[in-house]
Design an enzyme around this catalytic site. Structure first.
Site, PDB file in Angstrom:
ATOM      1  N   SER A 178     119.333  68.340  27.028  1.00 25.45           N
ATOM      2  CA  SER A 178     119.294  68.031  28.455  1.00 25.45           C
ATOM      3  C   SER A 178     120.435  67.066  28.758  1.00 25.45           C
ATOM      4  O   SER A 178     121.591  67.402  28.510  1.00 25.45           O
ATOM      5  CB  SER A 178     117.920  67.456  28.840  1.00 25.45           C
ATOM      6  OG  SER A 178     117.826  67.264  30.233  1.00 25.45           O
ATOM      7  N   THR A 179     120.135  65.880  29.262  1.00 22.46           N
ATOM      8  CA  THR A 179     121.187  64.942  29.660  1.00 22.46           C
ATOM      9  C   THR A 179     122.111  64.623  28.488  1.00 22.46           C
ATOM     10  O   THR A 179     121.652  64.186  27.432  1.00 22.46           O
ATOM     11  CB  THR A 179     120.565  63.633  30.184  1.00 22.46           C
ATOM     12  OG1 THR A 179     119.575  63.948  31.149  1.00 22.46           O
ATOM     13  CG2 THR A 179     121.630  62.744  30.798  1.00 22.46           C
ATOM     14  N   HIS A 238     118.920  72.164  30.046  1.00 21.64           N
ATOM     15  CA  HIS A 238     118.419  72.020  31.415  1.00 21.64           C
ATOM     16  C   HIS A 238     119.583  72.060  32.406  1.00 21.64           C
ATOM     17  O   HIS A 238     120.497  71.236  32.333  1.00 21.64           O
ATOM     18  CB  HIS A 238     117.667  70.696  31.565  1.00 21.64           C
ATOM     19  CG  HIS A 238     116.446  70.613  30.716  1.00 21.64           C
ATOM     20  ND1 HIS A 238     115.881  69.418  30.326  1.00 21.64           N
ATOM     21  CD2 HIS A 238     115.653  71.587  30.168  1.00 21.64           C
ATOM     22  CE1 HIS A 238     114.807  69.650  29.587  1.00 21.64           C
ATOM     23  NE2 HIS A 238     114.653  70.954  29.481  1.00 21.64           N
ATOM     24  N   MET A 242     116.875  63.366  28.484  1.00 18.97           N
ATOM     25  CA  MET A 242     115.752  62.584  29.014  1.00 18.97           C
ATOM     26  C   MET A 242     114.439  63.327  28.796  1.00 18.97           C
ATOM     27  O   MET A 242     114.416  64.551  28.727  1.00 18.97           O
ATOM     28  CB  MET A 242     115.930  62.356  30.519  1.00 18.97           C
ATOM     29  CG  MET A 242     116.938  61.290  30.889  1.00 18.97           C
ATOM     30  SD  MET A 242     116.802  60.837  32.646  1.00 18.97           S
ATOM     31  CE  MET A 242     117.330  62.360  33.439  1.00 18.97           C
ATOM     32  N   ASP A 245     110.733  67.173  26.575  1.00 20.55           N
ATOM     33  CA  ASP A 245     110.731  68.628  26.394  1.00 20.55           C
ATOM     34  C   ASP A 245     111.223  68.980  24.990  1.00 20.55           C
ATOM     35  O   ASP A 245     112.232  68.458  24.517  1.00 20.55           O
ATOM     36  CB  ASP A 245     111.636  69.281  27.439  1.00 20.55           C
ATOM     37  CG  ASP A 245     111.510  70.802  27.450  1.00 20.55           C
ATOM     38  OD1 ASP A 245     110.485  71.312  26.967  1.00 20.55           O
ATOM     39  OD2 ASP A 245     112.439  71.461  27.951  1.00 20.55           O
TER      40      ASP A 245
END
Length: 348
Positions: free
Chosen positions: A162-163, A188, A280, A283
């Site tokens: 993600s991030t 994401h 972040m 998940d």
């Protein structure tokens, strides 16, 4: 706790005002300045020393990408890009994330409810950026040799991020050999961004990188990026089966979700390697645990090399991670895990 000192850079006076109103509503954020273009922003960065910069991707004079590249080279700092949901906006945002921007938000628009939701997300991402580790773009890692995944023909690699994941994937995937096992990736990202992301990655890699399509056969030497937005991505039919894109509610707030992908490959047991990268939230933690319990090898990006140590931390705390690996060592570790027998996983 001191508020996050934020500088807004946008050529639109109305957008600057909107962003300031959104950010100022959060008591944990202080807007210390607003700049209409990069040259003014450069001077304000020196004078105000902000914690986080929000940056418009397209501006007159010096465009946002050129300014970002200069920032990350001379004074790395957390930057959140403000983008539009267009093909051009997607391409520029992907490049910004590759260059080291921590995250991005889409410019607020729509109904009052939409704008309220945008405001919450903007504040969340600015505060997360303040806790992140700014980095000056992807690392150029050594090319892994052909054949380094071993002779087994049934291995598969599943990656969640993600991030900070765009930058991490631009470091890892170009290093992978052209005969790599199939690689399934959930990063994401909005629906309009994943095709541009796959195309940009493909231009850098020896493996072929594609946006996944429903029913696509899973082949060695290919990376499948889950399309953003509307579907979850699963593997169906074993390690050399096919991609299944299915509708469903968001899982843990995400669609596609890393957990859904990981749970779908868990039945492959020792034939699959799971990798959780910077991001972040949590998940992927439960899915990676299911993989490990089924005999898969599981790796997590080390805290020191994450932009945001959230998803790897959650996976580690769940007992899902066999080994933490720095970003620069990750390609070799993944391929070594592909060669390893289940009993030797701890030596990856």
């Amino acid at each position: 706790m001191k508020p996050v000192r934020t500088l807004i850079v946008d050529d639109s006076a109305s957008m600057r005002a909107t962003l300031k109103r959104m950010l100022s509503a959060d008591p944990e954020i202080e807007v210390v300045g607003m700049a209409p273009e990069p040259y003014a922003a450069r001077d304000m960065i020196k004078a105000l020393n902000p914690d986080v910069l929000t940056l418009d991707v397209e501006m007159p004079g010096m465009d946002g990408l050129s300014f970002l590249e200069r920032i990350m080279r001379l004074r790395p700092m957390p930057v959140v890009m403000c983008s539009t949901l267009t093909a051009r906006g997607a391409q520029v945002t992907i490049e910004a994330l590759r260059l080291g921007a921590v995250d991005y938000v889409t410019k607020p628009s729509g109904t009052p409810e939409d704008i309220e939701r945008d405001a919450e997300l903007l504040c969340e991402k600015v505060k997360a950026a303040a806790r992140s580790v700014a980095r000056a773009g992807p690392q150029r890692l050594p090319m892994q040799p052909k054949g380094s995944a071993g002779a087994r023909g049934d291995t598969l690699i599943a990656i969640g991020s993600s991030t900070g994941g765009v930058e991490a994937l631009f470091s890892i995937l170009p290093s992978m050999p052209e005969d790599s096992p199939p690689i399934l990736v959930v990063q994401h990202m909005p629906a309009t961004f994943t095709r541009s992301f796959a195309e940009r990655l493909n231009s850098e890699c020896r493996v072929q990188v594609v946006e996944a399509t429903n029913g696509a056969a899973v082949q060695p030497g290919t990376v499948y990026i889950a399309p953003g937005g509307l579907m979850h991505m699963e593997l169906s039919g074993g390690a050399r089966g096919h991609i299944k894109l299915r509708p469903g509610d968001p899982v843990g707030g995400h669609r596609p979700a890393v957990d859904v992908l990981f749970r779908s490959v868990a039945p492959l047991g020792p034939s699959v390697v799971g990798v959780i990268l910077t991001g972040m939230g949590a998940d992927g933690a439960t899915g990676l645990l299911a993989m490990r319990q089924a005999g898969a090898r599981t790796l997590a990006q080390s805290r020191e090399t994450c932009v945001v140590w959230g998803m790897p931390r959650a996976a580690k705390e769940a007992g899902a991670v066999e080994k933490e690996v720095g970003l620069s060592a990750m390609p070799e570790a993944i391929l070594k895990a592909c060669r390893a027998e289940t009993s030797k996983v701890g030596s990856v």
